[in-house]
Design an enzyme around this catalytic site. Structure first.
Site, PDB file in Angstrom:
ATOM      1  N   SER A   1       0.847  -1.196   0.000  1.00 13.21           N
ATOM      2  CA  SER A   1       0.000   0.000   0.000  1.00 13.21           C
ATOM      3  C   SER A   1       0.875   1.235   0.000  1.00 13.21           C
ATOM      4  O   SER A   1       1.713   1.409   0.893  1.00 13.21           O
ATOM      5  CB  SER A   1      -0.892   0.011   1.243  1.00 13.21           C
ATOM      6  OG  SER A   1      -1.400   1.323   1.436  1.00 13.21           O
TER       7      SER A   1
ATOM      8  N   HIS B   1      -1.452  -1.502  -4.042  1.00  8.19           N
ATOM      9  CA  HIS B   1      -2.706  -1.149  -3.347  1.00  8.19           C
ATOM     10  C   HIS B   1      -2.771   0.366  -3.162  1.00  8.19           C
ATOM     11  O   HIS B   1      -1.865   0.978  -2.606  1.00  8.19           O
ATOM     12  CB  HIS B   1      -2.727  -1.865  -1.996  1.00  8.19           C
ATOM     13  CG  HIS B   1      -3.995  -1.716  -1.227  1.00  8.19           C
ATOM     14  ND1 HIS B   1      -5.074  -2.549  -1.393  1.00  8.19           N
ATOM     15  CD2 HIS B   1      -4.367  -0.840  -0.263  1.00  8.19           C
ATOM     16  CE1 HIS B   1      -6.050  -2.200  -0.564  1.00  8.19           C
ATOM     17  NE2 HIS B   1      -5.638  -1.156   0.133  1.00  8.19           N
TER      18      HIS B   1
ATOM     19  N   ASP C   1      -4.985   3.474  -1.695  1.00  7.63           N
ATOM     20  CA  ASP C   1      -6.060   3.805  -0.751  1.00  7.63           C
ATOM     21  C   ASP C   1      -6.644   5.176  -1.054  1.00  7.63           C
ATOM     22  O   ASP C   1      -5.966   6.194  -0.938  1.00  7.63           O
ATOM     23  CB  ASP C   1      -5.510   3.781   0.681  1.00  7.63           C
ATOM     24  CG  ASP C   1      -5.213   2.367   1.147  1.00  7.63           C
ATOM     25  OD1 ASP C   1      -6.144   1.541   1.125  1.00  7.63           O
ATOM     26  OD2 ASP C   1      -4.061   2.089   1.513  1.00  7.63           O
TER      27      ASP C   1
ATOM     28  N   MET D   1      -9.390   7.873   0.052  1.00  5.06           N
ATOM     29  CA  MET D   1     -10.226   8.245   1.213  1.00  5.06           C
ATOM     30  C   MET D   1     -10.798   9.645   1.001  1.00  5.06           C
ATOM     31  O   MET D   1     -10.111  10.530   0.500  1.00  5.06           O
ATOM     32  CB  MET D   1      -9.379   8.245   2.483  1.00  5.06           C
ATOM     33  CG  MET D   1      -8.629   6.943   2.724  1.00  5.06           C
ATOM     34  SD  MET D   1      -7.800   6.972   4.308  1.00  5.06           S
ATOM     35  CE  MET D   1      -6.821   5.462   4.202  1.00  5.06           C
TER      36      MET D   1
ATOM     37  N   HIS E   1      -8.640   0.776  -3.580  1.00  7.04           N
ATOM     38  CA  HIS E   1      -9.513   0.551  -2.418  1.00  7.04           C
ATOM     39  C   HIS E   1     -10.250   1.854  -2.118  1.00  7.04           C
ATOM     40  O   HIS E   1      -9.668   2.796  -1.586  1.00  7.04           O
ATOM     41  CB  HIS E   1      -8.618   0.110  -1.246  1.00  7.04           C
ATOM     42  CG  HIS E   1      -9.343  -0.131   0.035  1.00  7.04           C
ATOM     43  ND1 HIS E   1      -8.686  -0.297   1.237  1.00  7.04           N
ATOM     44  CD2 HIS E   1     -10.663  -0.241   0.329  1.00  7.04           C
ATOM     45  CE1 HIS E   1      -9.566  -0.497   2.203  1.00  7.04           C
ATOM     46  NE2 HIS E   1     -10.777  -0.452   1.678  1.00  7.04           N
TER      47      HIS E   1
ATOM     48  N   MET F   1     -12.428   4.046  -0.120  1.00  9.42           N
ATOM     49  CA  MET F   1     -13.046   4.289   1.195  1.00  9.42           C
ATOM     50  C   MET F   1     -13.771   5.618   1.081  1.00  9.42           C
ATOM     51  O   MET F   1     -13.367   6.638   1.651  1.00  9.42           O
ATOM     52  CB  MET F   1     -11.952   4.298   2.275  1.00  9.42           C
ATOM     53  CG  MET F   1     -11.449   2.900   2.600  1.00  9.42           C
ATOM     54  SD  MET F   1      -9.848   2.900   3.411  1.00  9.42           S
ATOM     55  CE  MET F   1      -8.788   3.055   1.976  1.00  9.42           C
TER      56      MET F   1
ATOM     57  N   MET G   1     -11.124  -5.864   6.269  1.00  8.63           N
ATOM     58  CA  MET G   1     -10.319  -4.858   6.976  1.00  8.63           C
ATOM     59  C   MET G   1      -9.910  -5.419   8.335  1.00  8.63           C
ATOM     60  O   MET G   1     -10.753  -5.850   9.118  1.00  8.63           O
ATOM     61  CB  MET G   1     -11.116  -3.569   7.192  1.00  8.63           C
ATOM     62  CG  MET G   1     -11.316  -2.707   5.957  1.00  8.63           C
ATOM     63  SD  MET G   1      -9.812  -2.193   5.083  1.00  8.63           S
ATOM     64  CE  MET G   1      -8.827  -1.446   6.375  1.00  8.63           C
TER      65      MET G   1
ATOM     66  N   ASP H   1      -6.379  -6.441   4.935  1.00  5.89           N
ATOM     67  CA  ASP H   1      -5.796  -5.096   4.875  1.00  5.89           C
ATOM     68  C   ASP H   1      -5.708  -4.455   6.251  1.00  5.89           C
ATOM     69  O   ASP H   1      -6.720  -4.151   6.868  1.00  5.89           O
ATOM     70  CB  ASP H   1      -6.676  -4.244   3.941  1.00  5.89           C
ATOM     71  CG  ASP H   1      -6.123  -2.847   3.698  1.00  5.89           C
ATOM     72  OD1 ASP H   1      -5.013  -2.557   4.167  1.00  5.89           O
ATOM     73  OD2 ASP H   1      -6.811  -2.062   3.017  1.00  5.89           O
TER      74      ASP H   1
HETATM   75  C1  DX5 Z   1      -6.146   1.697   5.899  1.00  2.00           C
HETATM   76  C2  DX5 Z   1      -5.799   1.284   4.499  1.00  2.00           C
HETATM   77  C3  DX5 Z   1      -4.682   0.328   4.407  1.00  2.00           C
HETATM   78  C4  DX5 Z   1      -3.366   0.821   4.953  1.00  2.00           C
HETATM   79  C5  DX5 Z   1      -2.687  -0.362   5.538  1.00  2.00           C
HETATM   80  O1  DX5 Z   1      -7.391   2.322   5.892  1.00  2.00           O
HETATM   81  O2  DX5 Z   1      -6.901   0.691   3.839  1.00  2.00           O
HETATM   82  O3  DX5 Z   1      -4.507  -0.133   3.074  1.00  2.00           O
HETATM   83  O4  DX5 Z   1      -2.529   1.394   4.007  1.00  2.00           O
HETATM   84  O5  DX5 Z   1      -1.564   0.110   6.168  1.00  2.00           O
HETATM   85  P1  DX5 Z   1      -0.730  -0.749   7.196  1.00  2.00           P
HETATM   86  O6  DX5 Z   1      -0.206  -1.942   6.479  1.00  2.00           O
HETATM   87  O7  DX5 Z   1       0.322   0.218   7.599  1.00  2.00           O
HETATM   88  O8  DX5 Z   1      -1.655  -1.126   8.330  1.00  2.00           O
HETATM   89 ZN    ZN Z   2      -6.503  -0.320   1.862  1.00  2.00          ZN
END
Ligand code: DX5
Ligand code: ZN
Length: 218
Positions: A7, A32, A34, A36, A65, A67, A136, A174
């Protein structure tokens, strides 16, 4: 054999292309990304223009991903930007089946995700249409958090459901992965493991991925 999806959330965003190159190694299946929106989760990250730039910088397929609330409004933007897999949250829309179909209609893989507090049953009616289920293992919103242990049981439960029902979806996990606990995720039945902090907070992300790959199986 499980695979890793690094990620970029914990990468150096000012040097993103260099960071991505460090994880283009065997055993890495996706990058990956993210996304948000500050509403579905209490943090804001990146949007489609950045995904488009990343797409040009790597050969790795992009695991996007989302969110975000109302993902149906934005899936086209992310698919045009180059997403190879688009994962939405079951909590974020009233009609996950419609969004999943819309994603697949564009020739892209569709994933469905649940927060730690959301039961697996909320996804049961979509098991046969999704390509991937993302469990998650921390509250979504931030990298570098600690694994919520009960989420490992949830992975185990989902793996049983998958095997019993002969479903085709890939199980992705994740959040909170470290070299010391990755075997728990894999042992519970996760097939694709997201790792942010464990990879990009390490001074040598390439070696960090290799260590995760070697420590995933006990
Ligand atoms: C959190 C994200 C993850 C995050 C994971 O909301 O969806 O993808 O990057 O990070 P680590 O591996 O640091 O927990
Ligand atoms: Zn993620």
């Amino acid at each position: 054999m499980f695979k890793i999806a690094p990620s970029i959330l914990s990468a150096n965003f000012a040097r993103l292309e260099d960071e991505i190159k460090k994880v283009e190694i065997p055993g890495v299946q996706y990058l990956h990304v993210d996304v948000m929106d500050g509403q579905f989760v209490p943090n804001i990250t990146i949007g489609a223009p950045v995904v488009k730039a990343i797409k040009k910088a790597t050969k790795l397929p992009l695991d996007v991903h989302l969110m975000i609330v109302k993902p149906e409004k934005y899936i086209d933007d992310f698919i045009k930007a180059g997403a190879d897999l688009v994962t939405i949250h079951v909590e974020a829309t009233n009609a996950p089946d419609k969004v999943i179909s819309a994603i697949k209609a564009k020739g892209v893989k569709a994933g469905l995700s649940v927060k730690p507090g959301t039961p697996l049953e909320t996804m049961a009616e979509y098991y046969d249409i999704v390509d991937l289920i993302l469990v998650m293992t921390v509250e979504p919103g931030f990298g570098g958090q600690k694994l919520i242990p009960s989420a490992i049981d949830k992975i185990r439960e989902l793996r049983k459901i998958k095997d019993k029902g002969k479903y085709k979806f890939i199980i992705e996990a994740d959040g909170g992965v470290t070299e010391d606990n990755i075997h728990e995720y894999v042992g519970a039945g996760a097939e694709l493991i997201v790792a942010g902090n464990a990879v990009f907070a390490d001074p040598n992300p390439t070696e960090a991925v290799k260590r995760l790959l070697s420590k995933g199986v006990k």
